[in-house]
Design a protein around this motif. Structure first.
Motif, PDB file in Angstrom:
ATOM      1  N   LYS A  62      43.343  40.082  42.751  1.00  0.00           N
ATOM      2  CA  LYS A  62      42.573  40.702  43.606  1.00  0.00           C
ATOM      3  C   LYS A  62      42.601  42.300  43.083  1.00  0.00           C
ATOM      4  CE  LYS A  62      43.094  37.929  47.121  1.00  0.00           C
ATOM      5  NZ  LYS A  62      43.029  36.590  46.567  1.00  0.00           N
ATOM      6  N   VAL A  63      41.160  42.656  43.220  1.00  0.00           N
ATOM      7  CA  VAL A  63      40.957  44.119  42.965  1.00  0.00           C
ATOM      8  C   VAL A  63      41.615  44.977  43.931  1.00  0.00           C
ATOM      9  CG1 VAL A  63      39.015  45.843  42.557  1.00  0.00           C
ATOM     10  CG2 VAL A  63      38.803  43.609  41.670  1.00  0.00           C
ATOM     11  N   GLY A  64      42.407  46.017  43.178  1.00  0.00           N
ATOM     12  CA  GLY A  64      43.102  47.044  44.387  1.00  0.00           C
ATOM     13  C   GLY A  64      44.498  46.560  44.272  1.00  0.00           C
ATOM     14  N   GLN A  65      44.845  45.486  43.644  1.00  0.00           N
ATOM     15  CA  GLN A  65      46.275  45.086  43.543  1.00  0.00           C
ATOM     16  C   GLN A  65      46.891  46.242  42.515  1.00  0.00           C
ATOM     17  OE1 GLN A  65      47.273  41.118  42.705  1.00  0.00           O
ATOM     18  NE2 GLN A  65      49.243  41.335  42.982  1.00  0.00           N
ATOM     19  N   GLU A  98      53.667  43.113  33.701  1.00  0.00           N
ATOM     20  CA  GLU A  98      54.057  42.751  35.153  1.00  0.00           C
ATOM     21  C   GLU A  98      52.613  42.273  35.944  1.00  0.00           C
ATOM     22  OE1 GLU A  98      56.225  43.746  39.276  1.00  0.00           O
ATOM     23  OE2 GLU A  98      56.642  44.862  37.627  1.00  0.00           O
ATOM     24  N   MET A  99      51.679  43.133  35.944  1.00  0.00           N
ATOM     25  CA  MET A  99      50.285  42.595  36.473  1.00  0.00           C
ATOM     26  C   MET A  99      49.921  41.502  36.072  1.00  0.00           C
ATOM     27  SD  MET A  99      48.249  43.626  38.761  1.00  0.00           S
ATOM     28  CE  MET A  99      48.096  45.351  38.922  1.00  0.00           C
ATOM     29  N   CYS A 100      49.926  41.125  34.867  1.00  0.00           N
ATOM     30  CA  CYS A 100      49.486  39.630  34.366  1.00  0.00           C
ATOM     31  C   CYS A 100      50.332  38.503  34.945  1.00  0.00           C
ATOM     32  CB  CYS A 100      49.342  39.754  32.802  1.00  0.00           C
ATOM     33  SG  CYS A 100      48.084  41.005  32.016  1.00  0.00           S
ATOM     34  N   ILE A 101      51.614  38.780  35.103  1.00  0.00           N
ATOM     35  CA  ILE A 101      52.352  37.796  35.287  1.00  0.00           C
ATOM     36  C   ILE A 101      52.081  37.599  36.978  1.00  0.00           C
ATOM     37  CG2 ILE A 101      55.119  37.438  36.164  1.00  0.00           C
ATOM     38  CD1 ILE A 101      55.776  39.177  33.467  1.00  0.00           C
ATOM     39  N   LEU A 141      44.690  47.134  39.457  1.00  0.00           N
ATOM     40  CA  LEU A 141      43.565  46.333  38.916  1.00  0.00           C
ATOM     41  C   LEU A 141      42.292  46.656  39.608  1.00  0.00           C
ATOM     42  CD1 LEU A 141      42.885  43.493  37.385  1.00  0.00           C
ATOM     43  CD2 LEU A 141      43.608  42.229  39.489  1.00  0.00           C
ATOM     44  N   VAL A 142      41.342  46.985  38.615  1.00  0.00           N
ATOM     45  CA  VAL A 142      39.975  47.443  39.206  1.00  0.00           C
ATOM     46  C   VAL A 142      38.718  46.428  38.920  1.00  0.00           C
ATOM     47  CG1 VAL A 142      40.762  49.780  39.164  1.00  0.00           C
ATOM     48  CG2 VAL A 142      39.682  48.872  37.176  1.00  0.00           C
ATOM     49  N   LYS A 143      39.111  45.561  37.853  1.00  0.00           N
ATOM     50  CA  LYS A 143      37.971  44.597  37.437  1.00  0.00           C
ATOM     51  C   LYS A 143      38.744  43.233  37.103  1.00  0.00           C
ATOM     52  CE  LYS A 143      33.796  44.081  34.709  1.00  0.00           C
ATOM     53  NZ  LYS A 143      33.082  44.600  33.582  1.00  0.00           N
ATOM     54  N   VAL A 144      37.964  41.964  37.475  1.00  0.00           N
ATOM     55  CA  VAL A 144      38.483  40.783  36.983  1.00  0.00           C
ATOM     56  C   VAL A 144      37.427  40.121  36.420  1.00  0.00           C
ATOM     57  CG1 VAL A 144      39.666  38.597  37.927  1.00  0.00           C
ATOM     58  CG2 VAL A 144      40.307  40.830  38.791  1.00  0.00           C
ATOM     59  N   GLY A 145      37.815  39.691  35.064  1.00  0.00           N
ATOM     60  CA  GLY A 145      36.776  38.700  34.381  1.00  0.00           C
ATOM     61  C   GLY A 145      37.282  37.387  34.279  1.00  0.00           C
ATOM     62  N   THR A 146      36.637  36.689  33.486  1.00  0.00           N
ATOM     63  CA  THR A 146      37.179  35.300  33.444  1.00  0.00           C
ATOM     64  C   THR A 146      38.544  35.305  32.785  1.00  0.00           C
ATOM     65  OG1 THR A 146      34.801  34.450  33.095  1.00  0.00           O
ATOM     66  CG2 THR A 146      36.787  33.049  32.503  1.00  0.00           C
TER      67      THR A 146
END
Length: 139
Positions: A11-14, A49-52, A85-90
């Motif tokens: 989620k963007v903004g997390q 941690e964000m990736c986890i 998190l500001v952008k989510v790609g594949t």
């Protein structure tokens, strides 16, 4: 339970936030200054941690952009490090990263004196891109 079990899609903004005391053993320069790489290492920690949290994998840092060292970090500081998190790609995740000084040693008041700051000081900012494995490769 993996991050994928908890979240359908990152989620963007997390945000993820860590706090860290800077020990005097990390001072490298006059005035108990700490090198800028210290903040970058902390950015790596919040990005991991964000990736986890978002993907159930530690991910890998791919790049930094627009790194700005705006105020000194000193031994005795208490830092607050945040990844948003500001952008989510594949497979890529773009993060806004920020390191704030929220507490600082006060040797002028006494050898071990310190205080939490009323207004945090922005010490370092950056944009970072991390990559995670394709969903089929995550355990």
């Amino acid at each position: 339970m993996s991050g994928l079990d908890r979240l359908d899609q990152p989620k963007v903004g997390q945000t993820v936030t860590h706090r860290r005391y800077v020990p005097y053993s990390h001072a490298h320069y006059a005035g108990n200054l700490v090198d800028g790489a210290y903040s970058l290492g902390l950015f790596g920690d919040v990005a991991t941690e964000m990736c986890i949290v978002t993907d159930g994998d530690e991910g890998l840092f791919a790049s930094y952009a627009d790194v700005q060292f705006t105020a000194p970090v000193r031994a005795g500081d208490v830092l607050e490090i945040t990844a948003e998190l500001v952008k989510v790609g594949t497979r890529s995740r773009t993060l806004d990263l920020r390191c704030l000084v929220v507490g600082r040693g006060r040797p002028d008041l006494g050898e071990s004196s310190a205080e939490m700051l009323a207004e945090p000081i922005v010490a370092t900012t950056a944009t970072g891109v991390v990559v995670v494995p394709p969903p089929t490769d995550r355990g």
